[in-house]
Design an enzyme around this catalytic site. Structure first.
Site, PDB file in Angstrom:
ATOM      1  N   LYS A 134       4.807  -9.461  10.458  1.00  0.00           N
ATOM      2  CA  LYS A 134       4.800  -9.482  11.911  1.00  0.00           C
ATOM      3  C   LYS A 134       3.469 -10.062  12.416  1.00  0.00           C
ATOM      4  O   LYS A 134       2.456  -9.936  11.733  1.00  0.00           O
ATOM      5  CB  LYS A 134       5.053  -8.087  12.473  1.00  0.00           C
ATOM      6  CG  LYS A 134       4.121  -7.001  11.890  1.00  0.00           C
ATOM      7  CD  LYS A 134       2.824  -6.938  12.621  1.00  0.00           C
ATOM      8  CE  LYS A 134       1.607  -6.740  11.860  1.00  0.00           C
ATOM      9  NZ  LYS A 134       0.358  -7.122  12.411  1.00  0.00           N
ATOM     10  N   CYS A 154      -1.956 -13.849  -0.984  1.00  0.00           N
ATOM     11  CA  CYS A 154      -2.440 -12.602  -1.587  1.00  0.00           C
ATOM     12  C   CYS A 154      -3.148 -11.729  -0.558  1.00  0.00           C
ATOM     13  O   CYS A 154      -4.209 -11.155  -0.822  1.00  0.00           O
ATOM     14  CB  CYS A 154      -3.366 -12.914  -2.757  1.00  0.00           C
ATOM     15  SG  CYS A 154      -2.560 -13.790  -4.116  1.00  0.00           S
ATOM     16  N   LEU A 189      -0.631  -7.142  -1.510  1.00  0.00           N
ATOM     17  CA  LEU A 189      -1.080  -6.493  -2.745  1.00  0.00           C
ATOM     18  C   LEU A 189      -0.930  -4.980  -2.684  1.00  0.00           C
ATOM     19  O   LEU A 189      -0.594  -4.336  -3.682  1.00  0.00           O
ATOM     20  CB  LEU A 189      -2.535  -6.863  -3.016  1.00  0.00           C
ATOM     21  CG  LEU A 189      -2.832  -8.364  -3.185  1.00  0.00           C
ATOM     22  CD1 LEU A 189      -4.327  -8.584  -3.353  1.00  0.00           C
ATOM     23  CD2 LEU A 189      -2.064  -8.943  -4.361  1.00  0.00           C
TER      24      LEU A 189
END
Length: 342
Positions: free
Chosen positions: A104, A19, A24
């Site tokens: 990344k 999360c 989000l």
């Protein structure tokens, strides 16, 4: 197939492992909005965090990442975990038969990146690295201008991505999680350099400011050059700076400049400045949601892999080469760097 019949393609079912803020704020909304994907589960070590995210996006809450990988209603996994966790969880996801979109950098070291790309290819799975900006339509406009000779022959790139210091408990300051400015921020101008100047760049020198107490680099610079053409890139990055996020591409007959180059909001209209001897022009480009574009590209890669398109049914050889080349450039910056201990 009968004439006039349209084949229905099922949305790619996405499981999100973690999360993190980018999950989000950018990626879960993009997965939910796209007609090509459907978020089916969100996992966290905290059941409370997983439930909160799942309620927002209308999917299942899962406690723990292993449980996410066991779900049959997950076709692909998005991994926004700290960098040190990318390699182990990407490998587990691939071995569980899931396609993977990893934040990344895909891993902290080129050897791990190569190993995971090989595993994905062997299993016919897509493994993608989530540099959102490469999917922004502004870069199509830039390529078109360069190809049309708008600035003559390309000579050099100067680019920076710098941010102010974060809070003391930010994971960017944790060496055990592969924190530091190079892996979190410096990878952006490095990826930009390959995008604009090609795959033959070599690292010719670098400097890293190393925090000896926390064991991470706080900023640095790198010089890259193409040994065949002499085209060069001067890159600056860091997390102890005023905010900058732009670049200038210099040619034999002019230059292109773009600010807010890496993470513009979906509604932002980029301003591309074109400077030539006969004057300066500012082109206001269309707004483009690069997260939505990245999601669409990932879903299309998975669709093509399922049809047997691309090298060994998995990620195309060109895409895999770009991911590996990026990892090799990061390694090369580390190896070439003069460490300034602070």
């Amino acid at each position: 197939m009968n004439a006039g019949h349209t084949e229905t393609v099922r949305a790619l079912r996405i499981g999100v492992a973690g999360c993190a803020d980018i999950a989000l704020r950018r990626m879960l909304p993009a997965f939910a909005a796209s007609p090509h994907t459907e978020p089916t589960a969100v996992a966290s070590r905290s059941s409370e965090k997983a439930r909160a995210a799942a309620e927002t996006f209308g999917c299942a809450a899962v406690e723990g990442y292993d449980a996410l990988l066991e779900r049959r209603d997950v076709d692909a996994v998005y991994i926004p975990l700290p960098v040190a966790l990318h390699a182990p969880w990407t490998e587990r996801a691939l071995r569980a038969g899931k396609h993977v979109l990893a934040e990344k950098p895909l891993t902290a070291r080129a050897a791990d990146t190569a190993r995971l790309l090989d595993l994905a290819r062997e299993r016919g799975l897509v493994l993608a690295e989530n540099y959102l900006f490469v999917h922004h339509s502004a870069y199509t406009a830039v390529r078109d201008l360069v190809d049309a000779g708008a600035i003559g022959d390309v000579r050099a790139l100067s680019a920076s991505f710098t941010i102010p210091p974060r809070s003391a408990d930010d994971i960017r300051y944790r060496a055990d999680l592969d924190g530091g400015a190079l892996l979190d921020i410096g990878v952006y101008p490095l990826r930009l350099a390959s995008l604009l100047l090609g795959s033959e760049l070599r690292v010719r020198g670098a400097v890293l400011r190393h925090d000896t107490v926390r064991g991470v680099d706080l900023g640095g610079s790198a010089l890259l050059g193409d040994p065949g053409t002499g085209v060069s890139a001067q890159l600056v990055f860091g997390m102890e700076h005023a905010y900058t996020a732009g670049w200038r591409l210099l040619g034999s007959e002019g230059s292109l400049t773009l600010d807010r180059a890496y993470s513009p909001p979906a509604g932002h209209r980029p301003v591309l400045r074109i400077e030539r001897p006969d004057g300066t022009e500012e082109r206001i480009l269309p707004a483009h949601d690069q997260a939505t574009a990245a999601v669409a590209a990932f879903a299309e890669a998975v669709r093509r892999a399922g049809q047997g398109a691309g090298q060994d049914k998995g990620r195309s050889s060109g895409d895999a080469a770009a991911v590996l080349r990026q990892a090799e450039l990061v390694d090369a910056v580390r190896q070439a760097a003069h460490l300034v201990k602070i």
